[in-house]
Design a protein around this motif. Structure first.
Motif, PDB file in Angstrom:
ATOM      1  N   GLN A  24       1.160  -1.469  -0.002  1.00 25.16           N
ATOM      2  CA  GLN A  24      -0.307   0.225   0.354  1.00 25.16           C
ATOM      3  C   GLN A  24       0.736   1.298   0.174  1.00 25.16           C
ATOM      4  O   GLN A  24       1.934   1.223   0.946  1.00 25.16           O
ATOM      5  CB  GLN A  24      -0.712  -0.067   1.744  1.00 25.16           C
ATOM      6  CG  GLN A  24      -1.832   1.125   1.391  1.00 25.16           C
ATOM      7  CD  GLN A  24      -3.470   0.983   2.781  1.00 25.16           C
ATOM      8  OE1 GLN A  24      -2.508   0.377   3.877  1.00 25.16           O
ATOM      9  NE2 GLN A  24      -4.310   1.337   2.252  1.00 25.16           N
ATOM     10  N   ILE A  25      -0.026   2.329  -0.934  1.00 25.03           N
ATOM     11  CA  ILE A  25       0.797   3.752  -0.966  1.00 25.03           C
ATOM     12  C   ILE A  25       0.212   4.517  -0.905  1.00 25.03           C
ATOM     13  O   ILE A  25      -0.439   4.434  -1.619  1.00 25.03           O
ATOM     14  CB  ILE A  25       1.776   3.397  -2.095  1.00 25.03           C
ATOM     15  CG1 ILE A  25       3.251   2.322  -1.749  1.00 25.03           C
ATOM     16  CG2 ILE A  25       2.302   5.425  -2.177  1.00 25.03           C
ATOM     17  CD1 ILE A  25       3.730   2.741  -3.195  1.00 25.03           C
ATOM     18  N   TYR A  26       0.445   5.333  -0.043  1.00 23.78           N
ATOM     19  CA  TYR A  26      -0.004   6.566   0.493  1.00 23.78           C
ATOM     20  C   TYR A  26      -0.024   7.444  -0.359  1.00 23.78           C
ATOM     21  O   TYR A  26       1.367   7.976  -0.538  1.00 23.78           O
ATOM     22  CB  TYR A  26      -0.396   6.994   1.788  1.00 23.78           C
ATOM     23  CG  TYR A  26      -1.126   6.261   2.717  1.00 23.78           C
ATOM     24  CD1 TYR A  26      -2.947   5.470   2.414  1.00 23.78           C
ATOM     25  CD2 TYR A  26      -0.173   5.435   3.858  1.00 23.78           C
ATOM     26  CE1 TYR A  26      -2.986   4.711   3.296  1.00 23.78           C
ATOM     27  CE2 TYR A  26      -1.045   4.466   4.381  1.00 23.78           C
ATOM     28  CZ  TYR A  26      -2.625   3.975   4.009  1.00 23.78           C
ATOM     29  OH  TYR A  26      -2.398   3.454   5.106  1.00 23.78           O
ATOM     30  N   SER A  27      -0.843   8.773  -1.411  1.00 20.64           N
ATOM     31  CA  SER A  27      -0.225   9.769  -1.941  1.00 20.64           C
ATOM     32  C   SER A  27       0.232  10.911  -0.978  1.00 20.64           C
ATOM     33  O   SER A  27      -0.503  11.021   0.161  1.00 20.64           O
ATOM     34  CB  SER A  27      -1.273  10.498  -2.611  1.00 20.64           C
ATOM     35  OG  SER A  27      -2.315  10.825  -1.780  1.00 20.64           O
ATOM     36  N   ASP A  28       0.865  11.556  -1.410  1.00 20.50           N
ATOM     37  CA  ASP A  28       1.948  12.072  -0.866  1.00 20.50           C
ATOM     38  C   ASP A  28       2.477  12.032   0.678  1.00 20.50           C
ATOM     39  O   ASP A  28       3.024  12.376   1.168  1.00 20.50           O
ATOM     40  CB  ASP A  28       0.831  13.663  -0.163  1.00 20.50           C
ATOM     41  CG  ASP A  28       0.290  14.417  -1.155  1.00 20.50           C
ATOM     42  OD1 ASP A  28       0.722  13.948  -2.599  1.00 20.50           O
ATOM     43  OD2 ASP A  28      -1.082  14.901  -0.940  1.00 20.50           O
ATOM     44  N   SER A  29       3.061  10.542   0.532  1.00 19.26           N
ATOM     45  CA  SER A  29       3.606   9.670   0.885  1.00 19.26           C
ATOM     46  C   SER A  29       5.122   9.523   1.209  1.00 19.26           C
ATOM     47  O   SER A  29       5.438  10.064  -0.472  1.00 19.26           O
ATOM     48  CB  SER A  29       3.237   8.907   1.486  1.00 19.26           C
ATOM     49  OG  SER A  29       3.913   7.632   0.517  1.00 19.26           O
ATOM     50  N   ALA A  32       5.712   7.294  -1.698  1.00 21.56           N
ATOM     51  CA  ALA A  32       5.049   7.803  -3.622  1.00 21.56           C
ATOM     52  C   ALA A  32       6.987   8.612  -4.268  1.00 21.56           C
ATOM     53  O   ALA A  32       5.710   8.477  -4.653  1.00 21.56           O
ATOM     54  CB  ALA A  32       3.692   8.503  -3.118  1.00 21.56           C
ATOM     55  N   GLU A  33       6.419   9.710  -3.174  1.00 14.54           N
ATOM     56  CA  GLU A  33       7.643  10.558  -3.865  1.00 14.54           C
ATOM     57  C   GLU A  33       8.561  10.354  -4.392  1.00 14.54           C
ATOM     58  O   GLU A  33       9.233  10.339  -4.655  1.00 14.54           O
ATOM     59  CB  GLU A  33       7.782  11.902  -2.360  1.00 14.54           C
ATOM     60  CG  GLU A  33       6.214  12.643  -1.899  1.00 14.54           C
ATOM     61  CD  GLU A  33       6.597  14.028  -0.838  1.00 14.54           C
ATOM     62  OE1 GLU A  33       7.685  14.057  -0.727  1.00 14.54           O
ATOM     63  OE2 GLU A  33       5.579  14.147  -0.643  1.00 14.54           O
ATOM     64  N   GLU A  37       6.920   1.787  -5.909  1.00 15.38           N
ATOM     65  CA  GLU A  37       5.414   0.891  -5.763  1.00 15.38           C
ATOM     66  C   GLU A  37       4.665  -0.175  -5.261  1.00 15.38           C
ATOM     67  O   GLU A  37       5.286  -0.623  -4.671  1.00 15.38           O
ATOM     68  CB  GLU A  37       5.446   1.087  -8.024  1.00 15.38           C
ATOM     69  CG  GLU A  37       6.330   2.100  -8.875  1.00 15.38           C
ATOM     70  CD  GLU A  37       6.355   1.724 -10.097  1.00 15.38           C
ATOM     71  OE1 GLU A  37       6.407   0.052 -10.447  1.00 15.38           O
ATOM     72  OE2 GLU A  37       6.766   2.361 -10.659  1.00 15.38           O
TER      73      GLU A  37
END
Length: 91
Positions: A24-29, A32-33, A37
């Motif tokens: 799982q990857i949270y946006s703006d984490s 993610a930066e 993937e």
């Protein structure tokens, strides 16, 4: 993150069950930066070899906001390297 079992090892054609599977990857984490993937397998953070997801958690907890950590991972059978910048956790 998840541990890597024999089934995941076979599916991703990994050489061992060591590492941490990105599930799982949270946006703006920071992940993610840094370009992580889903289904990446983190194998190294800084100078530390990653044997389990707990290793990643321990390293991140010891880091300070603003620290930059080099990492290595396996994505689709290829090694990928990058850097993640530690950010403050949202409330």
């Amino acid at each position: 993150m998840d541990a890597i079992d024999e089934e995941i090892k076979q599916e991703l054609k990994l050489s061992s069950t060591e590492g941490a599977l990105v599930k799982q990857i949270y946006s703006d984490s920071p992940a993610a930066e840094a370009g992580l993937e889903l289904m990446d397998v983190i194998t190294k953070v800084g100078d530390e070899k990653i044997k389990s997801p707990e290793d990643v958690v321990t390293i991140v907890r010891k880091s300070k906001v603003g620290d930059k950590l080099a990492f290595a991972l396996i994505r689709k059978g290829k090694e990928v390297k990058g850097v993640v910048k530690i950010k403050e956790r949202p409330q």
